[in-house]
Design a protein around this motif. Structure first.
Motif, PDB file in Angstrom:
ATOM      1  N   LEU A  51       0.817  -1.205   0.000  1.00  0.00           N
ATOM      2  CA  LEU A  51       0.000   0.000   0.000  1.00  0.00           C
ATOM      3  C   LEU A  51       0.853   1.258   0.000  1.00  0.00           C
ATOM      4  O   LEU A  51       0.612   2.206  -0.760  1.00  0.00           O
ATOM      5  N   LEU A  52       1.884   1.290   0.852  1.00  0.00           N
ATOM      6  CA  LEU A  52       2.736   2.479   0.948  1.00  0.00           C
ATOM      7  C   LEU A  52       3.532   2.692  -0.330  1.00  0.00           C
ATOM      8  O   LEU A  52       3.722   3.838  -0.768  1.00  0.00           O
ATOM      9  N   LEU A  53       4.004   1.609  -0.941  1.00  0.00           N
ATOM     10  CA  LEU A  53       4.741   1.734  -2.194  1.00  0.00           C
ATOM     11  C   LEU A  53       3.859   2.308  -3.292  1.00  0.00           C
ATOM     12  O   LEU A  53       4.278   3.183  -4.061  1.00  0.00           O
ATOM     13  N   GLU A 106      11.146  -5.284  -4.985  1.00  0.00           N
ATOM     14  CA  GLU A 106      11.281  -4.370  -3.854  1.00  0.00           C
ATOM     15  C   GLU A 106      11.124  -5.099  -2.519  1.00  0.00           C
ATOM     16  O   GLU A 106      11.831  -4.815  -1.551  1.00  0.00           O
ATOM     17  N   LEU A 107      10.199  -6.054  -2.470  1.00  0.00           N
ATOM     18  CA  LEU A 107       9.877  -6.749  -1.215  1.00  0.00           C
ATOM     19  C   LEU A 107      10.573  -8.099  -1.093  1.00  0.00           C
ATOM     20  O   LEU A 107      10.374  -8.819  -0.108  1.00  0.00           O
ATOM     21  N   GLU A 108      11.379  -8.459  -2.120  1.00  0.00           N
ATOM     22  CA  GLU A 108      12.173  -9.692  -2.104  1.00  0.00           C
ATOM     23  C   GLU A 108      11.295 -10.937  -1.954  1.00  0.00           C
ATOM     24  O   GLU A 108      11.560 -11.814  -1.115  1.00  0.00           O
ATOM     25  N   VAL A 109      10.231 -10.977  -2.769  1.00  0.00           N
ATOM     26  CA  VAL A 109       9.360 -12.163  -2.831  1.00  0.00           C
ATOM     27  C   VAL A 109       9.125 -12.475  -4.310  1.00  0.00           C
ATOM     28  O   VAL A 109       9.616 -11.769  -5.196  1.00  0.00           O
ATOM     29  N   SER A 110       8.374 -13.519  -4.583  1.00  0.00           N
ATOM     30  CA  SER A 110       8.078 -13.872  -5.969  1.00  0.00           C
ATOM     31  C   SER A 110       6.895 -13.057  -6.486  1.00  0.00           C
ATOM     32  O   SER A 110       6.076 -12.541  -5.701  1.00  0.00           O
ATOM     33  N   ALA A 111       6.794 -12.960  -7.816  1.00  0.00           N
ATOM     34  CA  ALA A 111       5.655 -12.265  -8.427  1.00  0.00           C
ATOM     35  C   ALA A 111       4.348 -12.972  -8.073  1.00  0.00           C
ATOM     36  O   ALA A 111       3.308 -12.327  -7.891  1.00  0.00           O
ATOM     37  N   ARG A 112       4.395 -14.303  -7.961  1.00  0.00           N
ATOM     38  CA  ARG A 112       3.192 -15.060  -7.596  1.00  0.00           C
ATOM     39  C   ARG A 112       2.688 -14.644  -6.211  1.00  0.00           C
ATOM     40  O   ARG A 112       1.477 -14.534  -5.981  1.00  0.00           O
ATOM     41  N   GLN A 122       1.220   4.152  -2.880  1.00  0.00           N
ATOM     42  CA  GLN A 122       0.910   5.547  -2.561  1.00  0.00           C
ATOM     43  C   GLN A 122       2.029   6.476  -2.989  1.00  0.00           C
ATOM     44  O   GLN A 122       1.781   7.566  -3.506  1.00  0.00           O
ATOM     45  N   THR A 123       3.271   6.062  -2.764  1.00  0.00           N
ATOM     46  CA  THR A 123       4.394   6.945  -3.051  1.00  0.00           C
ATOM     47  C   THR A 123       4.819   6.912  -4.510  1.00  0.00           C
ATOM     48  O   THR A 123       5.270   7.916  -5.051  1.00  0.00           O
ATOM     49  N   ARG A 124       4.675   5.751  -5.181  1.00  0.00           N
ATOM     50  CA  ARG A 124       5.143   5.638  -6.569  1.00  0.00           C
ATOM     51  C   ARG A 124       4.014   5.598  -7.595  1.00  0.00           C
ATOM     52  O   ARG A 124       4.266   5.553  -8.786  1.00  0.00           O
ATOM     53  N   GLN A 125       2.776   5.567  -7.114  1.00  0.00           N
ATOM     54  CA  GLN A 125       1.560   5.651  -7.944  1.00  0.00           C
ATOM     55  C   GLN A 125       1.297   4.398  -8.776  1.00  0.00           C
ATOM     56  O   GLN A 125       0.199   3.878  -8.764  1.00  0.00           O
ATOM     57  N   ARG A 126       2.285   3.902  -9.512  1.00  0.00           N
ATOM     58  CA  ARG A 126       2.080   2.701 -10.325  1.00  0.00           C
ATOM     59  C   ARG A 126       3.300   1.810 -10.253  1.00  0.00           C
ATOM     60  O   ARG A 126       4.436   2.275 -10.389  1.00  0.00           O
ATOM     61  N   MET A 127       3.073   0.500 -10.023  1.00  0.00           N
ATOM     62  CA  MET A 127       4.167  -0.464 -10.007  1.00  0.00           C
ATOM     63  C   MET A 127       3.668  -1.789 -10.568  1.00  0.00           C
ATOM     64  O   MET A 127       2.526  -2.188 -10.308  1.00  0.00           O
ATOM     65  N   THR A 128       4.534  -2.472 -11.316  1.00  0.00           N
ATOM     66  CA  THR A 128       4.171  -3.792 -11.818  1.00  0.00           C
ATOM     67  C   THR A 128       4.353  -4.824 -10.710  1.00  0.00           C
ATOM     68  O   THR A 128       5.000  -4.559  -9.687  1.00  0.00           O
ATOM     69  N   ALA A 129       3.799  -6.010 -10.937  1.00  0.00           N
ATOM     70  CA  ALA A 129       3.948  -7.089  -9.956  1.00  0.00           C
ATOM     71  C   ALA A 129       5.418  -7.438  -9.761  1.00  0.00           C
ATOM     72  O   ALA A 129       5.867  -7.690  -8.633  1.00  0.00           O
ATOM     73  N   GLN A 130       6.201  -7.424 -10.851  1.00  0.00           N
ATOM     74  CA  GLN A 130       7.608  -7.773 -10.732  1.00  0.00           C
ATOM     75  C   GLN A 130       8.379  -6.703  -9.968  1.00  0.00           C
ATOM     76  O   GLN A 130       9.286  -7.013  -9.171  1.00  0.00           O
ATOM     77  N   HIS A 157       2.158  -2.422 -21.809  1.00  0.00           N
ATOM     78  CA  HIS A 157       3.560  -2.109 -21.511  1.00  0.00           C
ATOM     79  C   HIS A 157       3.691  -1.082 -20.393  1.00  0.00           C
ATOM     80  O   HIS A 157       4.602  -1.136 -19.577  1.00  0.00           O
ATOM     81  N   GLU A 158       2.781  -0.104 -20.362  1.00  0.00           N
ATOM     82  CA  GLU A 158       2.822   0.934 -19.340  1.00  0.00           C
ATOM     83  C   GLU A 158       1.878   0.619 -18.184  1.00  0.00           C
ATOM     84  O   GLU A 158       1.514   1.515 -17.426  1.00  0.00           O
ATOM     85  N   GLY A 159       1.456  -0.632 -18.088  1.00  0.00           N
ATOM     86  CA  GLY A 159       0.487  -1.003 -17.065  1.00  0.00           C
ATOM     87  C   GLY A 159       1.121  -1.258 -15.718  1.00  0.00           C
ATOM     88  O   GLY A 159       2.294  -1.004 -15.479  1.00  0.00           O
ATOM     89  N   GLY A 160       0.310  -1.793 -14.825  1.00  0.00           N
ATOM     90  CA  GLY A 160       0.767  -2.067 -13.468  1.00  0.00           C
ATOM     91  C   GLY A 160      -0.373  -1.881 -12.492  1.00  0.00           C
ATOM     92  O   GLY A 160      -1.521  -1.629 -12.884  1.00  0.00           O
ATOM     93  N   TYR A 161      -0.084  -2.005 -11.216  1.00  0.00           N
ATOM     94  CA  TYR A 161      -1.104  -1.828 -10.184  1.00  0.00           C
ATOM     95  C   TYR A 161      -1.150  -0.377  -9.736  1.00  0.00           C
ATOM     96  O   TYR A 161      -0.122   0.299  -9.607  1.00  0.00           O
ATOM     97  N   ARG A 162      -2.382   0.095  -9.482  1.00  0.00           N
ATOM     98  CA  ARG A 162      -2.609   1.448  -8.981  1.00  0.00           C
ATOM     99  C   ARG A 162      -3.659   1.419  -7.879  1.00  0.00           C
ATOM    100  O   ARG A 162      -4.483   0.500  -7.818  1.00  0.00           O
ATOM    101  N   LEU A 163      -3.621   2.442  -7.045  1.00  0.00           N
ATOM    102  CA  LEU A 163      -4.706   2.676  -6.099  1.00  0.00           C
ATOM    103  C   LEU A 163      -5.673   3.680  -6.718  1.00  0.00           C
ATOM    104  O   LEU A 163      -5.256   4.558  -7.479  1.00  0.00           O
TER     105      LEU A 163
END
Length: 325
Positions: free
Chosen positions: A10-12, A27-33, A14-22, A55-61
């Motif tokens: 959630l915090l990531l 960042e969190l040192e876990v798998s994409a799954r 909020q601060t970066r607006q958009r991030m892909t699963a990878q 290509h420019e996609g990802g997760y957003r709040l």
């Protein structure tokens, strides 16, 4: 552990607006799954989180959604007050800003965490300059910092070691580094990324012209690479020396880490007298002479011949001064 990871997602976002699963996984040192499962859990809990394909996609709040910073641990609260670097901030003209930010943070913390955070400032103090050396005078530091922050081109008169000593540079200031009490500017100039010691700037003008930072430039990564290249450039020669057991033990305390590390890597088996032959990097004979004199009678220079001769001449001169045979 999982609850902390969900809050971090959630915090990531909020601060970066958009991030892909990878990107989240890296960042969190876990798998994409694992990220996919976490995102499903957040959505099921009512968090307005959505994914964009392409290509420019990802997760957003959902725009406007914010979560309060809760669950701050004691260690996290304490660490925030270790990152202030008040002396460095004051040199950059940000002392009042840092003080105000710390006051606001203290006011937002629960009483218990506020007390623990205050103990940090009472018990830890950063003194950046090295022993036996004062900090540089840096009258242009605030102007340089402003140019770095606002991507403004600078024109400066700079005093360098090589001739001609005074030169004029037009530069794109990318970042500032504080190293052992000395401030350095990392900037693009004449088609290269160069490093300038702030105290050697004679005159500075911040221009109205703006510049774009190089894509992917990372100041910390560049600085580490620069330090490695700096050592490689200045250590242009080698010296072979014999060290007594006492000198070998004291070496890390008398020479810089690069030299001590080279001695450790090249050390041969001790001879019958217990002395060890090593090979160390040197800048020049002039530079190596006073460094090796620190070792006194616990070291013998074998090569190069010029260094051995210079050392012999120096010792003979000392004998004449002190009237010994």
């Amino acid at each position: 552990m999982r609850a902390r990871r969900l809050v971090s997602i959630l915090l990531l976002l909020q601060t970066r607006q958009r991030m892909t699963a990878q990107e989240l996984a890296d960042e969190l040192e876990v798998s994409a799954r694992t990220i996919y499962r976490d995102v499903e859990s957040l959505s099921a809990a009512g968090v307005p989180l959505y994914g964009e394909p392409g290509h420019e996609g990802g997760y957003r709040l959902l725009e406007g959604f914010r979560t309060k910073l809760t669950g701050l641990t004691a260690g996290e609260a304490e660490s925030l007050f270790l990152t202030g670097l008040p002396a460095a901030a004051a040199e950059l003209g940000l002392g009042a800003v840092v003080t105000a930010a710390q006051l606001k943070l203290k006011a937002a913390l629960p009483a218990e965490l506020r007390d623990r955070a205050e103990r940090i400032t009472e018990r830890f103090y950063l003194d950046a300059p090295a022993w036996y050396r004062g900090a540089d005078r840096t009258p242009h530091l605030t102007e340089v910092a402003d140019a770095v922050w606002n991507n403004r081109v600078v024109r400066m008169r700079y005093l360098r070691w090589a001739e001609p000593h005074e030169t004029t540079r037009t530069a794109h200031p990318y970042g500032l580094v504080l190293k052992a009490g000395r401030w350095y500017l990392v900037a693009g100039a004449a088609g290269r990324i160069r490093t300038y010691r702030i105290s050697r700037i004679v005159d500075l003008h911040v221009l109205d012209e703006r510049f774009s930072r190089p894509a992917g430039f990372d100041l910390a990564t560049h600085w580490q690479a620069y330090l490695e290249q700096f050592d490689a450039r200045r250590h242009r020669g080698e010296a072979t020396i014999r060290l007594s057991p006492h000198a070998l033990e004291r070496l890390p305390h008398l020479v810089e880490p690069t030299v001590a590390g080279a001695a450790r890597r090249t050390a041969e088996a001790p001879d019958a007298a217990g002395w060890t032959e090593v090979t160390i990097p040197i800048e020049s004979v002039d530079q190596a002479l006073p460094e090796l004199l620190k070792l006194g009678a616990d070291a013998e220079v074998l090569a190069p011949a010029e260094l051995r001769e210079r050392l012999t001449t120096t010792l003979e001169a000392l004998n004449r001064i002190y009237g010994t045979a």
